[in-house]
Design a protein around this motif. Structure first.
Motif, PDB file in Angstrom:
ATOM      1  N   SER A 107      45.557  47.446  43.477  1.00 22.96           N
ATOM      2  CA  SER A 107      46.576  46.717  42.789  1.00 22.96           C
ATOM      3  C   SER A 107      45.843  45.725  41.815  1.00 22.96           C
ATOM      4  N   ALA A 108      44.394  45.282  41.964  1.00 19.71           N
ATOM      5  CA  ALA A 108      43.940  44.401  41.288  1.00 19.71           C
ATOM      6  C   ALA A 108      43.631  45.128  39.969  1.00 19.71           C
ATOM      7  N   VAL A 109      43.753  46.374  39.744  1.00 19.34           N
ATOM      8  CA  VAL A 109      43.483  47.181  38.512  1.00 19.34           C
ATOM      9  C   VAL A 109      44.806  47.519  37.912  1.00 19.34           C
ATOM     10  N   ILE A 318      46.736  42.712  28.846  1.00 17.13           N
ATOM     11  CA  ILE A 318      47.922  41.858  29.427  1.00 17.13           C
ATOM     12  C   ILE A 318      49.191  43.204  29.349  1.00 17.13           C
ATOM     13  N   GLU A 319      50.062  43.173  29.973  1.00 17.32           N
ATOM     14  CA  GLU A 319      51.344  43.937  30.014  1.00 17.32           C
ATOM     15  C   GLU A 319      52.281  43.408  30.069  1.00 17.32           C
ATOM     16  N   ALA A 343      48.359  40.478  33.946  1.00 18.05           N
ATOM     17  CA  ALA A 343      47.281  40.214  33.322  1.00 18.05           C
ATOM     18  C   ALA A 343      46.174  40.624  33.981  1.00 18.05           C
ATOM     19  N   PHE A 344      45.092  41.464  33.685  1.00  9.33           N
ATOM     20  CA  PHE A 344      44.079  41.968  34.499  1.00  9.33           C
ATOM     21  C   PHE A 344      42.696  41.972  33.833  1.00  9.33           C
ATOM     22  N   ILE A 345      41.667  41.731  34.425  1.00 13.01           N
ATOM     23  CA  ILE A 345      40.288  41.856  34.000  1.00 13.01           C
ATOM     24  C   ILE A 345      39.534  42.794  35.058  1.00 13.01           C
ATOM     25  N   THR A 346      38.613  43.814  34.611  1.00 11.42           N
ATOM     26  CA  THR A 346      37.919  44.728  35.557  1.00 11.42           C
ATOM     27  C   THR A 346      36.659  44.535  34.812  1.00 11.42           C
ATOM     28  N   MET A 360      40.202  41.623  38.960  1.00 13.22           N
ATOM     29  CA  MET A 360      41.255  40.348  39.216  1.00 13.22           C
ATOM     30  C   MET A 360      42.577  40.670  38.410  1.00 13.22           C
ATOM     31  N   ARG A 361      43.762  40.357  39.171  1.00 16.11           N
ATOM     32  CA  ARG A 361      44.949  40.601  38.572  1.00 16.11           C
ATOM     33  C   ARG A 361      46.091  39.716  38.839  1.00 16.11           C
ATOM     34  N   VAL A 362      46.928  39.075  37.752  1.00 17.18           N
ATOM     35  CA  VAL A 362      48.016  38.442  38.119  1.00 17.18           C
ATOM     36  C   VAL A 362      49.328  38.887  37.656  1.00 17.18           C
TER      37      VAL A 362
END
Length: 605
Positions: A107-109, A318-319, A343-346, A360-362
């Protein structure tokens, strides 16, 4: 690329990853996604019959709606179903290049639904030369006929891949012979699919792409839970019941800017439309329509060496999406929509033989607010051709519009929440005079899921259940000769309701698979065996009536295939399924397919 959103060597990933080559699968007579995924250890595929029937994916022992399915990164899970799960029963392989699976929380991705794992279905893309044509035809038992035609190529800065495919079968009776409601009436299915992928380089820095896939399908689905013939002159095995429509359309357009060798920016937008209708005797009895629109912006950065760090890559994005459903079940209807932003970052980098990966993702959903997830993992090269890896991650599943707004739903449901850790090891040894004469892999995963959505005491959806899941996998490959490969794998799964200790349904505690593959020049063959162990399920008695929760017996399936390349551009194959003609039920009350044979011919330009 599925595990991190960026191309990465499998050996550097702290995750349980499998890659299915679509052409290789088709050469062995595997023509649909459901059967291809059934070969992945730890990914349980439960199909309620033959081709065209519902196929549920249970990744890592989690629920079927905890497996996120993507088409080249585009979310496929059906928003109109009660659990927003993906049905793999109608999807064929001809328009695809490969399928990547990652088990464990992601889910973090990717956000919601990726509690048990992710399946990413990747289409064909334009190849070398202006025209590469292909034609496949096959036929076999149960009146099965399938054909596909395609072309791909590159013309200057333009690349294209087009595939059209069709599948039809008379099928077999879904009702087991043991049940009084069995009549022998075959339950057939058919589908037609078109896939197109186009890429255009406007300049050395800007490129455009367009992806589309449209599928139309239908299937018979005779019921078995009505009174048996002794109670009714009309057999419950009703030939007029059918999924009269099961259509799926996905489309995406994108633009990529390569700002320099290390940095690129991409934006895309598109949508999914799912339309399914159930009918009895031609009269519509239920309709499910789901619509999802999305837009996203992604930044990818790849660096060389930064002090002690090498092979550094970062993906951030961002989505935004909007979902809408129209559901009419006769006794209940849902008409609702919701917005969602994320919004996410890998990130991934190597340092002194260790590959570190983090994400990480929100996510913010209209109706219940914000959810944050993260994942951290490391892969360590112990010695050459041997590594250890470990990861920990959190995950979630957002309540569906059905669960929130059906008349026994609750608009204030909370998301389901999960967390898991896993550890594994891979070793490749020089043996039998070959560099990779032996390969061994081990992985263990422990997962907990809270606030699972189910019916409460007042027959209303509530956050009531908890689950604890432990799984372990061992696999071994041996190549005693350059042309001979033997493989065996075992998966142990202990998935239980954390409240009362009961086993979760349709998850076998033991699963085995083994294969023997030969490839010598123009000839190749494979013999494969798969055993699915005893598992808890909702069971139906021989009289056709529901009998509560019980055990469904284990079963063994044997399949074989032979391929011969007549010329470099012409090959033929023969594939046999269920060679032992085992009588089995993949889901209790649904008959597995008897022994069958398929003969095919493939032409390439």
């Amino acid at each position: 690329m599925t595990a991190t959103r960026a191309p990465t060597q499998v050996e550097r990933l702290p995750a349980d990853v499998d890659v299915i080559d679509a052409d290789d699968a088709r050469t062995r007579g595997v023509l649909n996604i459901s059967d291809a995924l059934a070969e992945v250890a730890g990914l349980d595929v439960v199909r309620t019959g033959g081709f065209g029937q519902q196929s549920s994916l249970f990744a890592g022992g989690a629920n079927s709606n905890h497996t996120l399915v993507l088409f080249d990164g585009l979310r496929l899970n059906d928003p109109s179903t009660p659990g927003s799960s993906f049905d793999a029963g109608q999807e064929t392989l001809a328009g695809l290049s490969r399928i990547e699976t990652v088990q464990g929380p992601m889910s973090a991705v990717y956000g919601s639904d990726a509690i048990g794992g992710v399946v990413n279905i990747l289409p064909r893309r334009g190849g070398d030369g202006p025209l590469n044509a292909r034609l496949d035809v096959a036929g076999g038992s149960f009146g099965t006929l399938t054909a596909s035609a395609g072309a791909d190529g590159s013309i200057g800065p333009f690349r294209y891949a087009l595939t059209g495919e069709g599948y039809t079968t008379d099928g077999h009776d879904l009702v087991p012979e043991r049940m009084a409601t069995h009549s022998g009436d075959a339950d057939g299915a058919e589908s037609a699919t078109f896939t197109g992928v186009f890429d255009l380089d406007l300049s050395s820095t800007i490129s455009l792409d367009l992806l589309m896939r449209h599928r139309e399908a239908r299937a018979d689905f005779d019921a078995f839970i009505f009174p048996p013939p002794s109670f009714n002159e009309q057999r419950a095995d009703d030939a007029d019941l059918e999924i009269a429509k099961n259509d799926l359309t996905v489309i995406r357009a994108g633009v990529t800017w390569r700002l320099d060798e290390a940095l690129s920016l991409r934006t895309s937008g598109g949508g999914l439309q799912q339309d399914r209708e159930e009918a009895d005797g031609g009269a519509l009895t239920a309709r499910y329509a789901g619509d999802r629109r999305f837009a996203d912006l992604t930044l990818e950065w790849r660096a060389g060496t930064i002090r002690a760090l090498t092979n550094t890559q970062l993906v951030a994005g961002i989505e935004a999406q909007h979902e809408e459903v129209q559901i009419d079940q006769g006794f209940a209807t849902v008409s609702a929509d919701q917005r969602h932003e994320g919004a996410f970052i890998t990130a991934q980098s190597d340092i002194n033989g260790v590959t570190l990966t983090g994400a990480m993702r929100v996510d913010e959903f209209e109706g219940f607010g914000q959810t944050s997830t993260w994942r951290l993992g490391a892969s360590y090269t112990l010695i050459e051709n041997a590594r250890l890896y470990a990861a920990y991650g959190t995950s979630f599943r957002a309540p569906t519009l059905y669960e929130r707004f059906i008349f026994f739903g609750d608009p204030n449901l909370n998301p389901e929440q999960g967390s898991a850790w896993e550890a594994g090891a891979d070793v490749r040894l020089s043996l039998f005079g070959q560099d990779a004469g032996a390969e061994l892999g081990l992985v263990y995963r422990s997962q907990g899921i809270e606030d699972l959505i189910d019916f409460g005491p007042l027959f209303t959806y509530v956050n009531i259940d908890q689950a604890e899941i432990e799984s372990a996998e061992a696999r071994l490959a041996l190549r005693p000769l350059s042309w001979l490969t033997a493989r065996i794998s075992y998966v142990h799964t202990d998935a239980r309701d954390a409240t009362n200790g009961d086993a979760l349904l349709r998850r076998p505690e033991h699963a085995w698979s083994a294969s023997l593959a030969v490839e010598r020049g123009a000839f190749s063959a494979e013999l494969a065996w798969r055993q699915v162990g005893e598992r808890a399920d909702q069971v139906y008695g021989d009289n056709g009536f529901y009998a509560g929760i019980g055990q469904t017996p284990s079963y063994d399936l044997l399949r074989g295939s032979i391929r011969w390349s007549i010329t470099p551009n012409v090959e033929t194959y023969v594939a046999a399924e269920n060679m032992g003609d085992e009588t089995y039920e993949p889901a209790n009350g649904f008959a597995g397919a008897p022994a069958s044979v398929l003969v095919g011919l493939r032409l390439r330009s």
